[in-house]
Design a protein around this motif. Structure first.
Motif, PDB file in Angstrom:
ATOM      1  N   ILE A 368     -21.541  12.476  14.608  1.00  0.00           N
ATOM      2  CA  ILE A 368     -22.390  12.264  13.433  1.00  0.00           C
ATOM      3  C   ILE A 368     -22.726  13.625  12.825  1.00  0.00           C
ATOM      4  CG2 ILE A 368     -24.552  11.300  12.580  1.00  0.00           C
ATOM      5  CD1 ILE A 368     -22.663   9.186  13.684  1.00  0.00           C
ATOM      6  N   SER A 369     -22.478  13.763  11.513  1.00  0.00           N
ATOM      7  CA  SER A 369     -22.786  15.027  10.829  1.00  0.00           C
ATOM      8  C   SER A 369     -23.371  14.733   9.453  1.00  0.00           C
ATOM      9  CB  SER A 369     -21.531  15.889  10.666  1.00  0.00           C
ATOM     10  OG  SER A 369     -20.999  16.272  11.919  1.00  0.00           O
ATOM     11  N   PHE A 370     -24.460  15.423   9.129  1.00  0.00           N
ATOM     12  CA  PHE A 370     -25.033  15.359   7.775  1.00  0.00           C
ATOM     13  C   PHE A 370     -26.086  16.459   7.653  1.00  0.00           C
ATOM     14  CE2 PHE A 370     -27.583  12.448  10.371  1.00  0.00           C
ATOM     15  CZ  PHE A 370     -28.882  12.861  10.104  1.00  0.00           C
ATOM     16  N   GLU A 371     -26.535  16.690   6.412  1.00  0.00           N
ATOM     17  CA  GLU A 371     -27.589  17.664   6.145  1.00  0.00           C
ATOM     18  C   GLU A 371     -28.751  16.974   5.449  1.00  0.00           C
ATOM     19  OE1 GLU A 371     -26.472  21.193   4.134  1.00  0.00           O
ATOM     20  OE2 GLU A 371     -25.001  21.810   5.655  1.00  0.00           O
ATOM     21  N   LEU A 372     -29.950  17.468   5.766  1.00  0.00           N
ATOM     22  CA  LEU A 372     -31.160  16.907   5.162  1.00  0.00           C
ATOM     23  C   LEU A 372     -32.024  18.055   4.640  1.00  0.00           C
ATOM     24  CD1 LEU A 372     -32.710  14.179   4.742  1.00  0.00           C
ATOM     25  CD2 LEU A 372     -33.946  14.708   6.859  1.00  0.00           C
TER      26      LEU A 372
END
Length: 595
Positions: A368-372
């Protein structure tokens, strides 16, 4: 001084003894004086009786002097005994309070793995039942132990001074009684351990059944629950009865031996008086000493039971105190460092997680990869079993992750204590916990210890959570008691109270874990609109299986079997993801049917 991890029972006992060393020292001094006066008074009585047996007229002044000495010593004895009890018993209460504080502090720092292995019922039993045993151990157990030691040291010595041979004969029943007493002592220790485990088991059952009372009633499981509780209660009763039998029939054997001692003293002592080997005053003093021994011998069984119970309780408490704390949880960021990293970007890099005890080799989450970044509104959509809750727990740093998977700003979250990370992130779960307090107090709960100052008033937070109309209907409005776990409120109301609590003192990152499942679609849209307007400079993560809750998100991640199968805005996903489009259409049909 807080006790974290005692290496042994001796270490724990010494720690709390040293904390109360002044009180214990004074208690020992006064107990020593009490026992010294107790053995001196019979000698004064002996002197007075011998003076009476002689010529009273010639010894009147000496006799009156002896009488006044007896009266004075008795009055001093009363004062000193009172002081010995004050200084001997009070530490038990102090230790009880301090130990509870130490246990709560330790429990607050232990991870979820500990709490999963030790359920609430067992911990409640330890904190309530076992600490009571420790209180008696450090209070009456300590005081009476020294009282018995001094009594069994002074009294036989003074008896020996009067008549060595009569002392030897009178102690023969005591030696025999000790052999029998030892058998009961060994059995008692095992029974106290069994009783402690039985109490913990009963407490665990009660917590489980009380938590599931609604299900028990709905499924008509009352008779089965009653039978289970009756069996556990009967097991506890059987063990307790066995303990009582030993206490009644075996432990008092020392007291019975003391009665035999008196008979021997009267029989042999009378012969010795007739043979002029002892005076009447001496045999009277000797009998007084035998009466004084009745108290320590009679109390020895009870005190050793208290000591046994205390030692068993200490072993139980040490299972908490000796539990290992993750070293990172002991770290603390300075206030300056904590303020410097606020409003940073959260980066999730190839996050994978597999539960330690899982039978499957497949991880629950896969890459799982994402930016916030600051102010971003992120939605996470997935069906049951897609890994949504596991992802939320990973974002909360509740699980142990590999370094580099969670980065906040330039900092690796795995190097932080959970205490510091939870200053930056706040999560509202679908099963919120409300305390038995007023509604307003539940909204403000924890705000006085929160690093972020309240941004809204209580009324504004309640209004933003779409709860104002409900509160106005309550008789006491915001001062209405919600009951334990919010029992006076509906599921939707409880969820909205938890949202109001989060809005009252928001963190940098707010995570809503399927919290809108118990509200209708109109209320859901209103709450999401308020969250968007009130959290302009805060990051928001909304986890849901309802697409309608995610329409206004800046980005939506679609989870399936632990993987991200699609990402984008609502309009983009309707075009690019068949799974998302089908879910949307099904829920739209359900919404129209409900309307």
């Amino acid at each position: 001084m807080q006790l974290d991890a005692p290496q042994s029972k001796a270490h724990l006992i010494w720690h709390y003894f040293w904390q109360n060393r002044l009180s214990y020292s004074l208690a020992i001094l006064f107990i020593l004086l009490v026992n010294w006066l107790q053995v001196e008074i019979p000698l004064m009585v002996k002197t007075a009786i011998d003076l009476l047996m002689a010529n009273v007229a010639d010894n009147q002044d000496a006799l009156m002097s002896s009488v006044w000495m007896i009266i004075g010593a008795s009055l001093v004895l009363i004062v000193i005994r009172t002081l010995s009890r004050m200084f001997g018993l009070n530490p038990g209460r102090f230790v009880e309070a301090q130990l509870k504080n130490d246990l709560f502090a330790k429990l607050n720092r232990l991870t979820d793995s500990f709490h999963s292995a030790n359920n609430s019922g067992k911990l409640i039993s330890i904190i309530n039942n076992d600490i009571s045993g420790i209180r008696l151990f450090f209070g009456i157990g300590f005081m009476q132990l020294f009282n018995i030691i001094f009594a069994l040291s002074f009294t036989p010595f003074y008896m020996w001074r009067i008549s060595p041979s009569l002392t030897v004969y009178s102690f023969l029943p005591i030696i025999f009684a000790f052999a029998i007493y030892r058998i009961g002592f060994v059995k008692m220790r095992k029974l106290w351990t069994d009783r402690m485990h039985s109490l913990q088991g009963l407490s665990e059952q009660l917590v489980h059944f009380l938590s599931g009372m609604d299900v028990i009633k709905a499924e008509h499981m009352g008779p089965w629950v009653q039978n289970e509780i009756a069996q556990a209660n009967q097991e506890l009763l059987d063990i307790t009865v066995k303990i009582q039998r030993i206490q009644v029939f075996i432990m008092p054997v020392l007291d019975y031996a003391n009665q035999m001692m008196k008979i021997l003293i009267l029989g042999l002592g009378a012969v010795m008086v007739l043979n002029a080997e002892l005076t009447v005053g001496e045999i009277t003093a000797f009998l007084s000493y035998s009466v004084m021994l009745a108290v320590p011998f009679g109390g020895l069984g009870r005190i050793l039971s208290v000591i046994q119970m205390g030692m068993v309780s200490i072993e139980s408490v040490m299972t908490i105190l000796n539990s290992k704390i993750d070293p990172t949880n002991l770290k603390r960021l300075s206030e300056a460092d904590s303020n410097a990293i606020q409003r940073s970007t959260l980066k999730v890099n190839n996050l994978s997680y597999r539960y330690p005890n899982s039978e499957s080799d497949e991880p629950t989450l896969k890459n799982i990869s994402f930016e916030l970044p600051q102010g971003k509104k992120l939605g996470i959509l997935g069906s049951v079993g897609s890994g949504k809750t596991t992802l939320v727990n990973c974002l909360n740093h509740l699980y142990d992750l590999e370094p580099g998977m969670l980065i906040y700003g330039e900092h690796d979250i795995t190097d932080w204590s959970r205490h510091d990370w939870h200053k930056q992130v706040r999560t509202i779960t679908q099963d919120p916990y409300l305390f038995s307090a007023t509604l307003n107090e539940n909204v403000k709960f924890g705000s006085e210890h929160n690093a972020n100052a309240p941004t809204l008033s209580v009324e504004e937070a309640i209004a933003a959570a779409q709860l104002s109309s409900d509160v106005e209907r309550f008789a006491e409005q915001g001062n209405t008691m919600v009951g334990e776990k919010g029992i006076m409120l509906s599921g939707g109301q409880k969820q909205r109270v938890s949202i109001a609590r989060a809005l009252y003192t928001p963190a940098d990152i707010l995570i809503l874990d399927n919290v809108l499942s118990a509200v209708d679609y109109d209320t859901e849209r209103a709450i999401m609109s308020e969250l968007s307007s009130k959290l302009v400079d805060r990051s928001l993560v909304v986890v849901s299986h309802r697409v309608s809750a995610l329409q206004e998100m800046d980005e939506i991640l679609v989870l399936k079997e632990g993987e991200i199968i699609a990402r984008g805005t609502h309009s983009e996903l309707l075009k690019t993801s068949s799974y998302y489009q089908q879910t949307w259409e099904l829920q739209q049909n359900d919404q129209e049917a409900s309307a």
